[in-house]
Motif scaffolding. Structure first.
Motif, PDB file in Angstrom:
ATOM      1  N   HIS A  61       0.824  -1.207   0.000  1.00  0.00           N
ATOM      2  CA  HIS A  61       0.000   0.000   0.000  1.00  0.00           C
ATOM      3  C   HIS A  61       0.861   1.262   0.000  1.00  0.00           C
ATOM      4  N   GLY A  62       1.955   1.228   0.762  1.00  0.00           N
ATOM      5  CA  GLY A  62       2.863   2.376   0.828  1.00  0.00           C
ATOM      6  C   GLY A  62       3.472   2.681  -0.532  1.00  0.00           C
ATOM      7  N   ARG A  63       3.904   1.636  -1.218  1.00  0.00           N
ATOM      8  CA  ARG A  63       4.491   1.838  -2.551  1.00  0.00           C
ATOM      9  C   ARG A  63       3.459   2.389  -3.522  1.00  0.00           C
ATOM     10  N   ARG A  64       2.248   1.834  -3.492  1.00  0.00           N
ATOM     11  CA  ARG A  64       1.192   2.326  -4.397  1.00  0.00           C
ATOM     12  C   ARG A  64       0.801   3.765  -4.081  1.00  0.00           C
ATOM     13  N   ALA A  65       0.686   4.098  -2.808  1.00  0.00           N
ATOM     14  CA  ALA A  65       0.320   5.464  -2.423  1.00  0.00           C
ATOM     15  C   ALA A  65       1.400   6.449  -2.866  1.00  0.00           C
ATOM     16  N   CYS A  66       2.658   6.084  -2.686  1.00  0.00           N
ATOM     17  CA  CYS A  66       3.748   6.971  -3.093  1.00  0.00           C
ATOM     18  C   CYS A  66       3.790   7.084  -4.619  1.00  0.00           C
ATOM     19  N   ALA A  67       3.583   5.980  -5.314  1.00  0.00           N
ATOM     20  CA  ALA A  67       3.574   6.017  -6.783  1.00  0.00           C
ATOM     21  C   ALA A  67       2.436   6.904  -7.289  1.00  0.00           C
ATOM     22  N   TRP A  68       1.250   6.776  -6.709  1.00  0.00           N
ATOM     23  CA  TRP A  68       0.124   7.606  -7.140  1.00  0.00           C
ATOM     24  C   TRP A  68       0.415   9.083  -6.881  1.00  0.00           C
ATOM     25  N   HIS A  69       0.969   9.376  -5.723  1.00  0.00           N
ATOM     26  CA  HIS A  69       1.345  10.761  -5.423  1.00  0.00           C
ATOM     27  C   HIS A  69       2.323  11.281  -6.476  1.00  0.00           C
ATOM     28  N   CYS A  70       3.326  10.487  -6.822  1.00  0.00           N
ATOM     29  CA  CYS A  70       4.331  10.939  -7.787  1.00  0.00           C
ATOM     30  C   CYS A  70       3.754  11.070  -9.192  1.00  0.00           C
ATOM     31  N   ALA A  96      14.026  15.956 -24.232  1.00  0.00           N
ATOM     32  CA  ALA A  96      14.702  16.616 -23.109  1.00  0.00           C
ATOM     33  C   ALA A  96      13.691  16.972 -22.020  1.00  0.00           C
ATOM     34  N   ALA A  97      12.542  17.506 -22.428  1.00  0.00           N
ATOM     35  CA  ALA A  97      11.513  17.855 -21.447  1.00  0.00           C
ATOM     36  C   ALA A  97      11.038  16.609 -20.707  1.00  0.00           C
ATOM     37  N   LEU A  98      10.796  15.526 -21.432  1.00  0.00           N
ATOM     38  CA  LEU A  98      10.356  14.278 -20.812  1.00  0.00           C
ATOM     39  C   LEU A  98      11.421  13.748 -19.850  1.00  0.00           C
ATOM     40  N   ALA A  99      12.686  13.793 -20.271  1.00  0.00           N
ATOM     41  CA  ALA A  99      13.770  13.314 -19.407  1.00  0.00           C
ATOM     42  C   ALA A  99      13.852  14.155 -18.138  1.00  0.00           C
ATOM     43  N   GLY A 100      13.767  15.466 -18.278  1.00  0.00           N
ATOM     44  CA  GLY A 100      13.829  16.339 -17.115  1.00  0.00           C
ATOM     45  C   GLY A 100      12.695  16.084 -16.143  1.00  0.00           C
ATOM     46  N   LEU A 101      11.488  15.967 -16.667  1.00  0.00           N
ATOM     47  CA  LEU A 101      10.336  15.738 -15.798  1.00  0.00           C
ATOM     48  C   LEU A 101      10.364  14.332 -15.188  1.00  0.00           C
ATOM     49  N   ALA A 102      10.942  13.369 -15.910  1.00  0.00           N
ATOM     50  CA  ALA A 102      11.102  12.024 -15.346  1.00  0.00           C
ATOM     51  C   ALA A 102      12.084  12.056 -14.175  1.00  0.00           C
ATOM     52  N   ILE A 103      13.162  12.831 -14.311  1.00  0.00           N
ATOM     53  CA  ILE A 103      14.112  12.988 -13.204  1.00  0.00           C
ATOM     54  C   ILE A 103      13.390  13.530 -11.977  1.00  0.00           C
ATOM     55  N   SER A 104      12.578  14.546 -12.178  1.00  0.00           N
ATOM     56  CA  SER A 104      11.847  15.137 -11.060  1.00  0.00           C
ATOM     57  C   SER A 104      10.918  14.118 -10.403  1.00  0.00           C
ATOM     58  N   GLY A 105      10.145  13.398 -11.204  1.00  0.00           N
ATOM     59  CA  GLY A 105       9.188  12.430 -10.659  1.00  0.00           C
ATOM     60  C   GLY A 105       9.841  11.254  -9.963  1.00  0.00           C
ATOM     61  N   LEU A 106      10.886  10.698 -10.571  1.00  0.00           N
ATOM     62  CA  LEU A 106      11.540   9.520  -9.986  1.00  0.00           C
ATOM     63  C   LEU A 106      12.315   9.871  -8.717  1.00  0.00           C
ATOM     64  N   THR A 107      12.995  11.006  -8.724  1.00  0.00           N
ATOM     65  CA  THR A 107      13.707  11.401  -7.502  1.00  0.00           C
ATOM     66  C   THR A 107      12.712  11.775  -6.408  1.00  0.00           C
ATOM     67  N   HIS A 108      11.554  12.252  -6.814  1.00  0.00           N
ATOM     68  CA  HIS A 108      10.518  12.565  -5.830  1.00  0.00           C
ATOM     69  C   HIS A 108      10.063  11.281  -5.132  1.00  0.00           C
ATOM     70  N   TYR A 109       9.849  10.232  -5.897  1.00  0.00           N
ATOM     71  CA  TYR A 109       9.454   8.955  -5.304  1.00  0.00           C
ATOM     72  C   TYR A 109      10.527   8.473  -4.323  1.00  0.00           C
ATOM     73  N   ALA A 110      11.785   8.537  -4.750  1.00  0.00           N
ATOM     74  CA  ALA A 110      12.880   8.038  -3.915  1.00  0.00           C
ATOM     75  C   ALA A 110      12.924   8.737  -2.559  1.00  0.00           C
ATOM     76  N   ALA A 111      12.637  10.026  -2.547  1.00  0.00           N
ATOM     77  CA  ALA A 111      12.665  10.771  -1.281  1.00  0.00           C
ATOM     78  C   ALA A 111      11.365  10.620  -0.501  1.00  0.00           C
ATOM     79  N   ASP A 112      10.235  10.639  -1.194  1.00  0.00           N
ATOM     80  CA  ASP A 112       8.942  10.653  -0.505  1.00  0.00           C
ATOM     81  C   ASP A 112       8.515   9.305   0.054  1.00  0.00           C
ATOM     82  N   ARG A 113       9.114   8.232  -0.353  1.00  0.00           N
ATOM     83  CA  ARG A 113       8.756   6.928   0.211  1.00  0.00           C
ATOM     84  C   ARG A 113       9.028   6.949   1.706  1.00  0.00           C
ATOM     85  N   ARG A 114      10.004   7.673   2.142  1.00  0.00           N
ATOM     86  CA  ARG A 114      10.346   7.985   3.517  1.00  0.00           C
ATOM     87  C   ARG A 114      10.166   6.828   4.506  1.00  0.00           C
TER      88      ARG A 114
END
Length: 169
Positions: A61-70, A96-114
């Motif tokens: 549930h934690g992984r799904r909730a964090c993924a949905w948030h991201c 480039a735009a897709l890569a940049g936004l993917a960086i933002s989303g994936l790093t967000h998941y890595a930090a927000d899983r907390r």
């Protein structure tokens, strides 16, 4: 309008930062905010505000909730950057735009899983900020402030990547 890549970068950084704040604080629902840190070893008990139903949530549930948030966070950034770049006359290279936004989303998941011992806590401890990470007194929350600064740094990298090959419309 004449502009430089630096101006495009500044615009995209501003757009991603504003969208990140909205995605993190206005778009994210209470369930995701509470449950995204859940693990089987450290479950989260969540009570629905409307129904008052209570359930215990673990790792899945934690992984799904964090993924949905991201996903909603990233969608907010995509909309802001797309609309903002268009309004400002900035043509971003789609890859480039897709890569940049993917960086933002994936790093967000890595930090927000907390999770206990997760990325942010590990970085904080290895850089001598473990006590600050745990601070929850004097009107401060160290984990939240370190989370925000981590996201700001990642969004800066994302904006740099997103503006590779940008030009004027």
């Amino acid at each position: 309008m004449t502009y430089t890549r630096a101006a495009a970068f500044a615009a995209v950084l501003g757009l991603t930062r504003a969208a990140a704040a909205a995605g993190d604080h206005w778009i994210q629902d209470d369930y995701c905010a509470q449950v995204k840190r859940a693990t089987d070893a450290a479950p989260v008990r969540y009570e629905d505000e409307k129904t008052k139903a209570t359930a215990e949530h673990g790792t899945a549930h934690g992984r799904r909730a964090c993924a949905w948030h991201c996903i909603t966070y990233s969608a907010t950034q995509v909309l802001a950057v797309t609309a903002g770049a268009r309004a400002l006359g900035i043509r971003l290279h789609p890859a480039a735009a897709l890569a940049g936004l993917a960086i933002s989303g994936l790093t967000h998941y890595a930090a927000d899983r907390r999770v206990p011992g997760g990325l942010l806590q590990t970085i904080a401890e290895r850089t001598g900020k473990g006590r600050f990470y745990s601070l929850t007194a004097h009107g401060l929350n160290g984990a939240y402030l370190l989370d925000a600064s981590y996201h700001h740094a990642c969004e800066t990298v994302a904006a740099l990547v997103a503006t590779i090959g940008a030009d004027e419309r």
